[in-house]
Design a protein around this motif. Structure first.
Motif, PDB file in Angstrom:
ATOM      1  N   GLY A   1       0.753  -1.296  -0.130  1.00 52.94           N
ATOM      2  CA  GLY A   1       0.067  -0.091   0.007  1.00 52.94           C
ATOM      3  C   GLY A   1       0.980   1.134   0.040  1.00 52.94           C
ATOM      4  O   GLY A   1       2.058   1.218  -0.156  1.00 52.94           O
TER       5      GLY A   1
ATOM      6  N   TYR B   1      -8.472   6.047  -9.487  1.00 55.66           N
ATOM      7  CA  TYR B   1      -8.417   7.525  -9.778  1.00 55.66           C
ATOM      8  C   TYR B   1      -7.299   7.994 -10.765  1.00 55.66           C
ATOM      9  O   TYR B   1      -7.205   9.052 -10.933  1.00 55.66           O
ATOM     10  CB  TYR B   1      -8.596   8.244  -8.381  1.00 55.66           C
TER      11      TYR B   1
ATOM     12  N   ASN C   1      -2.867  -1.873   2.549  1.00 56.17           N
ATOM     13  CA  ASN C   1      -3.269  -0.391   2.080  1.00 56.17           C
ATOM     14  C   ASN C   1      -3.082   0.460   3.247  1.00 56.17           C
ATOM     15  O   ASN C   1      -3.191   0.017   4.308  1.00 56.17           O
ATOM     16  CB  ASN C   1      -4.592  -0.415   1.556  1.00 56.17           C
TER      17      ASN C   1
HETATM   18  O1  LIG Z   1      -4.889   2.315  -0.986  1.00 58.20           O
HETATM   19  P1  LIG Z   1      -3.230   2.712  -0.887  1.00 58.20           P
HETATM   20  O2  LIG Z   1      -2.669   2.527  -2.228  1.00 58.20           O
HETATM   21  O3  LIG Z   1      -2.514   2.151   0.073  1.00 58.20           O
HETATM   22  O4  LIG Z   1      -3.306   4.170  -0.764  1.00 58.20           O
HETATM   23  C1  LIG Z   1      -4.293   4.960  -0.040  1.00 58.20           C
HETATM   24  O5  LIG Z   1      -3.559   6.197   0.279  1.00 58.20           O
HETATM   25  C2  LIG Z   1      -3.697   7.285  -0.501  1.00 58.20           C
HETATM   26  C3  LIG Z   1      -4.047   8.401  -0.227  1.00 58.20           C
HETATM   27  O6  LIG Z   1      -3.433   8.949   0.901  1.00 58.20           O
HETATM   28  C4  LIG Z   1      -4.826   6.600  -1.819  1.00 58.20           C
HETATM   29  O7  LIG Z   1      -4.198   5.881  -2.778  1.00 58.20           O
HETATM   30  C5  LIG Z   1      -5.377   5.507  -0.683  1.00 58.20           C
HETATM   31  O8  LIG Z   1      -6.115   4.445  -1.464  1.00 58.20           O
END
Ligand SMILES: O=P(O)(O)O[C@H]1O[C@H](CO)[C@@H](O)[C@H]1O
Ligand SMILES: Nc1nc2[nH]cnc2c(=O)[nH]1
Length: 291
Positions: free
Chosen positions: A34, A90, A117
């Motif tokens: 993530g 996005y 994530n």
């Molecule tokens: O889900 P990951 O890729 O960890 O990233 C999380 O953090 C980002 C926002 O700061 C967004 O992309 C959200 O989805």
């Protein structure tokens, strides 16, 4: 997804064949890092790594904190492939592109996905820096018809109507809890429901209150499409959210979340997460002989 976004079985196979020709590693486990969690790949031994831009058919990462490298290597003798950087809707990718690596991994022989994530918490009892073991998810874009499985179904990967109940493997969740206990970190480990929203903006206060009412514990902009595609093609799934911020739910609270703060908190917990994932991979087959 529209038909022009469809990816054929041959496309996935072409990328898998290219990777198989470039590395001796034959991974059974895939790990998706993530935001700010790319260091999970640093624990891999005997690494072979590839920039996404060098891999035929691979999309490109555009988000800060997502390096854009595919790393193969061993974790305590288990062969893994690790995505240092994922793709988000996005960024403008179709969901077929967002989930492209998962079907490639399936063709490489991967049978277990560990997805991580960064997420904001809605649950009142959660704190910044908590680790949430994902019990289940809500695929909000999916409700509106944004689902990576939309389009003609490829039966070679899985059925037209795949079940999603129990998608986050119960045994792996229990194993992760046991590991957290032995690591002495149980006080900041939670289990809860992750909700994917489209992003890229963070939540309004009204949206945050709605998600809270719906029983969402943590919210982010990823994970659900990857898990849907992995589960569709028969992979076992385990997921972790790192709580990087508390989502503002009060009009009296003037705090504003930003991506830099998200990356900062990810860094703070990187060592613990790396240890947890390493232990999980190394002890997986004690619980389940498929890895
Ligand atoms: O889900 P990951 O890729 O960890 O990233 C999380 O953090 C980002 C926002 O700061 C967004 O992309 C959200 O989805
Ligand atoms: N949507 C959303 N994604 C996040 N990723 C990290 N924190 C958050 C958040 O608060 N909301």
């Amino acid at each position: 997804m529209h038909s022009k976004d469809q990816i054929s079985h041959e496309d996935y196979q072409r990328t898998a064949d290219w990777l198989l020709s470039q590395t001796q590693h034959r991974p059974k486990v895939a790990i998706i890092c993530g935001s700010g969690l790319g260091m999970l790949a640093d624990a891999l031994q005997c690494q072979d790594s590839f920039k996404y831009s060098d891999i035929p058919g691979f999309p490109q990462s555009t988000v800060q904190g997502h390096a854009g490298r595919l790393v193969f290597g061993e974790l305590r003798g288990k062969t893994c492939v690790c995505m240092q950087g994922r793709f988000h809707m996005y960024e403008g990718h179709s969901l077929c592109k967002v989930t492209f690596p998962l079907r490639v991994f399936k063709l490489l022989g991967v049978d277990t996905l560990i997805v991580t994530n960064a997420a904001g918490s809605l649950a009142d009892s959660y704190n910044c820096g908590d680790i949430m073991i994902i019990r289940d998810h809500i695929n909000f874009p999916g409700f509106a018809g944004l689902n990576p499985l939309i389009g003609p179904n490829d039966e070679k990967f899985g059925p037209r109507f795949p079940p999603m109940s129990g998608v986050y493997d119960k045994d792996l969740r229990k194993l992760a809890f046991d590991i957290c206990k032995s690591m002495g970190v149980s006080q900041y480990v939670q289990e809860g429901v992750y909700c994917m929203v489209g992003g890229p903006n963070f939540e309004t206060i009204a949206e945050a209150r709605l998600l809270h009412k719906l029983g969402v514990d943590a919210v982010g902009m990823s994970t659900a499409p990857e898990v849907v595609v992995a589960s569709h093609c028969g992979m076992r799934v385990f997921g972790l959210s790192l709580i990087t911020n508390k989502v503002v739910k009060s009009y009296q609270d003037f705090e504003k979340v930003n991506h830099e703060a998200v990356l900062e908190v990810s860094k703070m917990r990187s060592e613990t997460l790396q240890k947890l994932v390493t232990e999980l991979v190394s002890r997986m087959d004690i619980n389940n002989n498929t890895a």
